[in-house]
Design an enzyme around this catalytic site. Structure first.
Site, PDB file in Angstrom:
ATOM      1  N   ASP A 292       0.557  -1.226  -0.038  1.00 36.88           N
ATOM      2  CA  ASP A 292      -0.071   0.106  -0.019  1.00 36.88           C
ATOM      3  C   ASP A 292       0.827   1.150   0.075  1.00 36.88           C
ATOM      4  O   ASP A 292       1.803   1.162   0.719  1.00 36.88           O
ATOM      5  CB  ASP A 292      -0.975  -0.072   1.431  1.00 36.88           C
ATOM      6  CG  ASP A 292      -2.044   0.993   1.055  1.00 36.88           C
ATOM      7  OD1 ASP A 292      -3.217   0.614   0.688  1.00 36.88           O
ATOM      8  OD2 ASP A 292      -1.640   2.249   1.494  1.00 36.88           O
ATOM      9  N   ASN A 300      -1.912  12.661  -3.774  1.00 32.55           N
ATOM     10  CA  ASN A 300      -2.770  13.118  -4.814  1.00 32.55           C
ATOM     11  C   ASN A 300      -3.358  14.568  -4.576  1.00 32.55           C
ATOM     12  O   ASN A 300      -3.537  15.296  -5.222  1.00 32.55           O
ATOM     13  CB  ASN A 300      -4.016  12.231  -4.856  1.00 32.55           C
ATOM     14  CG  ASN A 300      -3.968  11.290  -5.905  1.00 32.55           C
ATOM     15  OD1 ASN A 300      -3.160  11.377  -6.884  1.00 32.55           O
ATOM     16  ND2 ASN A 300      -4.719  10.097  -5.981  1.00 32.55           N
ATOM     17  N   HIS A 305      -4.080  14.610  -9.566  1.00 39.37           N
ATOM     18  CA  HIS A 305      -4.217  13.300  -9.860  1.00 39.37           C
ATOM     19  C   HIS A 305      -3.034  12.748 -10.880  1.00 39.37           C
ATOM     20  O   HIS A 305      -2.813  11.438 -11.066  1.00 39.37           O
ATOM     21  CB  HIS A 305      -5.725  13.141 -10.200  1.00 39.37           C
ATOM     22  CG  HIS A 305      -6.516  13.041  -9.076  1.00 39.37           C
ATOM     23  ND1 HIS A 305      -6.874  11.944  -8.450  1.00 39.37           N
ATOM     24  CD2 HIS A 305      -7.028  14.172  -8.430  1.00 39.37           C
ATOM     25  CE1 HIS A 305      -7.680  11.991  -7.302  1.00 39.37           C
ATOM     26  NE2 HIS A 305      -7.610  13.710  -7.240  1.00 39.37           N
ATOM     27  N   ASP A 309      -0.871   9.542 -10.744  1.00 41.93           N
ATOM     28  CA  ASP A 309      -0.866   8.331 -11.744  1.00 41.93           C
ATOM     29  C   ASP A 309       0.357   8.031 -11.989  1.00 41.93           C
ATOM     30  O   ASP A 309       0.882   6.799 -12.135  1.00 41.93           O
ATOM     31  CB  ASP A 309      -1.878   8.711 -13.055  1.00 41.93           C
ATOM     32  CG  ASP A 309      -3.420   8.755 -12.705  1.00 41.93           C
ATOM     33  OD1 ASP A 309      -3.889   8.254 -11.624  1.00 41.93           O
ATOM     34  OD2 ASP A 309      -4.096   9.094 -13.720  1.00 41.93           O
ATOM     35  N   TYR A 326      12.476 -12.978  -8.571  1.00 38.45           N
ATOM     36  CA  TYR A 326      11.781 -13.919  -7.588  1.00 38.45           C
ATOM     37  C   TYR A 326      10.793 -14.944  -8.390  1.00 38.45           C
ATOM     38  O   TYR A 326      10.124 -15.345  -7.736  1.00 38.45           O
ATOM     39  CB  TYR A 326      11.143 -12.957  -6.583  1.00 38.45           C
ATOM     40  CG  TYR A 326      11.855 -12.475  -5.719  1.00 38.45           C
ATOM     41  CD1 TYR A 326      12.435 -13.030  -4.271  1.00 38.45           C
ATOM     42  CD2 TYR A 326      12.263 -11.100  -5.932  1.00 38.45           C
ATOM     43  CE1 TYR A 326      13.201 -12.315  -3.541  1.00 38.45           C
ATOM     44  CE2 TYR A 326      13.441 -10.446  -4.953  1.00 38.45           C
ATOM     45  CZ  TYR A 326      13.859 -11.136  -3.910  1.00 38.45           C
ATOM     46  OH  TYR A 326      14.422 -10.368  -3.028  1.00 38.45           O
ATOM     47  N   GLU A 336      -4.309   2.303  -4.770  1.00 42.55           N
ATOM     48  CA  GLU A 336      -2.741   2.566  -4.296  1.00 42.55           C
ATOM     49  C   GLU A 336      -2.460   1.298  -3.860  1.00 42.55           C
ATOM     50  O   GLU A 336      -1.380   1.164  -3.087  1.00 42.55           O
ATOM     51  CB  GLU A 336      -2.416   3.429  -3.409  1.00 42.55           C
ATOM     52  CG  GLU A 336      -2.884   3.668  -2.052  1.00 42.55           C
ATOM     53  CD  GLU A 336      -4.165   4.133  -1.745  1.00 42.55           C
ATOM     54  OE1 GLU A 336      -5.106   3.969  -2.566  1.00 42.55           O
ATOM     55  OE2 GLU A 336      -4.300   4.712  -0.668  1.00 42.55           O
TER      56      GLU A 336
END
Ligand code: C2E
Ligand code: MG
Ligand code: MG
Length: 689
Positions: A292, A300, A305, A309, A326, A336
């Site tokens: 997160d 934002n 915005h 993005d 991996y 997010e």
């Protein structure tokens, strides 16, 4: 007209619709869109290109058919030796010899050419020459036959050579026409010399010309038809390829996050099911890692915005690059939040990967100046869980566990990774049970409030109480707030519990004027929820209590983000007359910035500062904090006063209010339900309550 007209129609077809539509959809986002490939634009071959494609295909067919064609033709040609013997027996030996010489020569030549890979044109020439020489080889000796009538009839078979040039072999039109014209000419020469009547010569000559014209026309039509068939087949092939490609592209789009180009939730959920079934069937364990981006809403709000993005795209690119080592999968789980799946299930490996995720985002060093926890770049909180042998294992559980770990990572100050620990009460099944218990707590009277007095230092009067929530399990065992409050916050149960607490405080103590002021702990989650201030106003209205009898304590704890909704809610609460106190000051990350943003009535200094006063350093710290809060003009309450010495120190420092076991322990409402009981009752009684 045929071929050209078809070609025009094909070129006019509106074939790029799919491409345009999809492209518009994908590029309608505000920032750079990564990775998503639109349909490939279709290549339109021109007339020349089509012709040459056709020629290539026809040549390939001719090459394939030349050998069986010539072998069959030679076989039939040799079989006609029998008719030679029947119709022209006197010269049959010559015609049969000629048949064998021409047939064998033609076959040998063709086989040699095929072996040497000669051009298709040369194969045609060989077959055409075989027809012409076969004709001459048969016709010339036959002419010498004694039975003229038989010879005259037998010559009719010459048309077979013409037919084979035009119809049997698939020569190019030019080679067919040249071959059949040569045969026609030879026939006319022979017809001239043949000892027959004029009528015979006219009928026979006309028949030959008709045969030539007819077979040539059919040959031409056949060629055209072949070209049309080729065009149709090509068109069908192109359409089939296009449909397949469009299907693939649609599938790709339906599984791709348009912003980051990563797999979307649907695709990654499918993958998760695959990983899970591998684990169930083959025992191949895996890890699920939730990521997160910290304070992304704030990012934002600050940068807009588009920048938001761009930030997500950068994070997505960096993580998908890192995850390659991996052999893992990464997807965007929403907003997010990202998810990584990797086929590892050793604790250390999972911890390493989770840590690597954290550091990868940090190393991007994307500026995030306005966050209030001392870090000025974009970071991520990471929660990881992995498959373990356990009973009643469920697919959703691993995500749930990763989610719990993520919650802990956030609670631990973010920019860190946490592994789900089944032995941790915060993340164990116990918290699952707690969540269930909290849902029924109010209805089953499992929740109650106790009140701890707050004393005014100068006057010695108890001027307020703090309401503290208590929860008991169905068997009566008490659950400490440090356990159930975080669960209530995580599950949202705090909203209902919080409203219940305010209503109970108003009804139990304030409505009947037992206590002048009650402070209630309020979670930032409540403040963030739209309509919270309105619901408080309703409770005040219903219980007939004025707002100035309430104080709300806000802890600068886990939920550090000072949301604009929180600020708005606080100003609404202030309009109701409710005082706002800052709880546990000094323990969180955002205390100072909160002080800047909100005009707190009182700041409660966390008891750890008082308890550290035994050392000169600790004492200096407490004094500094007191000075800081005082300079900001807030009233000061020190928590955790447990001894008379500490109380004396508070007097010495000129502290406004104190709270702690020395002043009074938390006690049920009944202890305060005499009129203004709190002011008259000596604290010793309260202490034993
Ligand atoms: P808090 O708001 O800082 O509450 C004070 C805590 O300190 C209480 O613990 C209280 O029992 C304890 N305490 C008071 N005096 C002393 C002392 O002299 N020494 C020591 N060692 N401790 C003292 P409690 O009741 O366990 O509550 C813990 C926390 O749970 C509270 O901290 C508060 O953050 C939260 N909490 C309690 N009730 C509620 C509620 O209704 N809503 C919300 N959102 N949080 C609550
Ligand atoms: Mg409190
Ligand atoms: Mg406190």
């Amino acid at each position: 007209m045929g071929a050209e007209a078809r070609n025009e129609v094909r070129i006019q077809d509106p074939r790029q619709t799919g491409f345009v539509l999809m492209n518009e959809r994908v590029s309608s986002g505000s920032a750079d869109i990564a990775h998503v490939e639109p349909f490939e634009q279709r290549h339109e071959p021109g007339a020349d290109e089509l012709r040459s494609l056709f020629q290539k295909e026809v040549q390939a067919v001719r090459r394939k058919e030349a050998r069986p064609g010539l072998w069959i033709a030679v076989a039939i040609y040799l079989l006609f030796s029998a008719t030679d013997l029947l119709l022209i027996p006197d010269v049959a030996v010559y015609t049969i010899t000629a048949r064998f010489v021409v047939g064998v020569t033609a076959l040998l030549t063709l086989e040699a050419q095929l072996r040497r890979g000669a051009a298709t044109g040369w194969l045609d020439v060989t077959c055409a020459a075989a027809i012409i020489f076969g004709y001459i080889g048969w016709l010339c000796p036959a002419m010498g036959g004694a039975d003229r009538e038989s010879v005259a009839y037998y010559m009719v078979f010459g048309t077979i050579f013409m037919m084979s040039a035009n119809l049997f072999f698939t020569f190019s039109f030019r080679v067919s026409i040249v071959t059949s014209t040569i045969i026609l000419c030879i026939l006319y020469v022979v017809n001239y010399f043949v000892p027959a009547s004029l009528t015979y010569k006219m009928v026979f000559g006309t028949f030959y010309v008709s045969c030539f014209t007819f077979t040539s026309y059919v040959n031409w039509k056949l060629n055209e038809e072949r070209y049309n068939v080729f065009l149709n087949a090509l068109e069908a092939k192109i359409q089939h390829n296009e449909a397949t490609e469009r299907g693939r592209a649609l599938l790709r789009l339906s599984r791709t996050d348009p912003l980051t180009g990563l797999e979307n939730r649907r695709a990654i959920d499918e993958k998760l099911r695959d990983y899970w079934s591998d684990w169930q069937k083959l025992g191949n364990g895996f890890a699920a890692i939730l990521i997160d981006v910290d304070f992304f809403k704030k990012f934002n709000d600050c940068y807009g915005h588009q920048e938001g993005d761009r930030c997500l795209i950068q994070v997505a690119n960096a993580l998908s690059e890192m995850i390659k080592q991996y052999d893992g999968s990464i997807g965007r789980y929403g907003g997010e939040e990202f998810i990584v799946l990797a086929r590892i299930d050793k604790k250390d490996q999972v911890a390493d990967l989770a840590e690597a995720v954290c550091r990868t985002v940090e190393s991007l060093a994307i500026a995030h100046e306005l966050r209030r926890d001392g870090i000025s770049i974009v970071t991520a909180s990471v929660g990881a869980a992995f498959t373990r042998k356990q009973t009643a294992a469920k697919l959703e559980k691993i995500i749930h566990e990763a989610d719990r770990a993520l919650y802990l990572a956030k609670a631990s100050g973010r920019n860190c990774a946490r592994l789900f620990d089944p032995t941790d009460p915060q993340s164990s099944d116990e918290s699952e049970n707690l969540a269930a218990l909290l849902k029924i707590a109010i209805g089953q009277n499992l929740v109650s409030l106790v009140y701890q007095p707050i004393q005014d230092v100068a006057s010695g009067k108890f001027e307020a109480v703090e309401a503290l929530m208590r929860l008991k399990m169905l068997d009566g065992t008490l659950v400490p707030p440090s356990l159930f409050i975080p669960v209530a916050e995580r599950t949202g149960a705090i909203l209902e519990l919080g409203r219940w607490a305010i209503r109970t405080v108003c009804a139990e103590l304030l409505a009947r004027d037992h206590v002048r002021v009650v402070s209630v702990n309020v979670s930032p989650i409540q403040l963030k929820t739209p309509g919270f201030a309105t619901s408080v106003a309703t409770i005040l209205g219903e219980t007939g209590v004025t707002g100035n009898r309430l104080a709300f304590e806000i802890t600068e704890g886990l939920e550090m983000e000072m949301h604009s909704d929180i600020l708005r809610c606080i100003s609404d609460l202030k309009l109701l007359g409710i005082r706002i106190w800052l709880d546990d000051f000094g323990t969180g990350f955002a205390g100072l910035s909160w002080l800047r943003l909100i005009d707190f009535d009182t700041v409660k200094i966390d008891r750890s500062f008082l308890h550290d006063c035994g050392t000169p350093k600790g004492m200096a710290m407490l004094q500094d904090i007191i000075a800081l809060v005082r300079n900001r003009g807030h009233k000061i309450l020190v928590e955790g006063v447990e001894t008379e010495e500490q109380m004396a120190l508070m007097r010495q420092f000129g502290i406004d209010k104190v709270q702690g076991f020395h002043v009074g322990r938390p006690a049920p409402a009944a202890s305060f339900q005499g009129k203004r009981a709190i002011q008259k009752r000596p604290f010793t009684i309260l202490k034993s309550a």
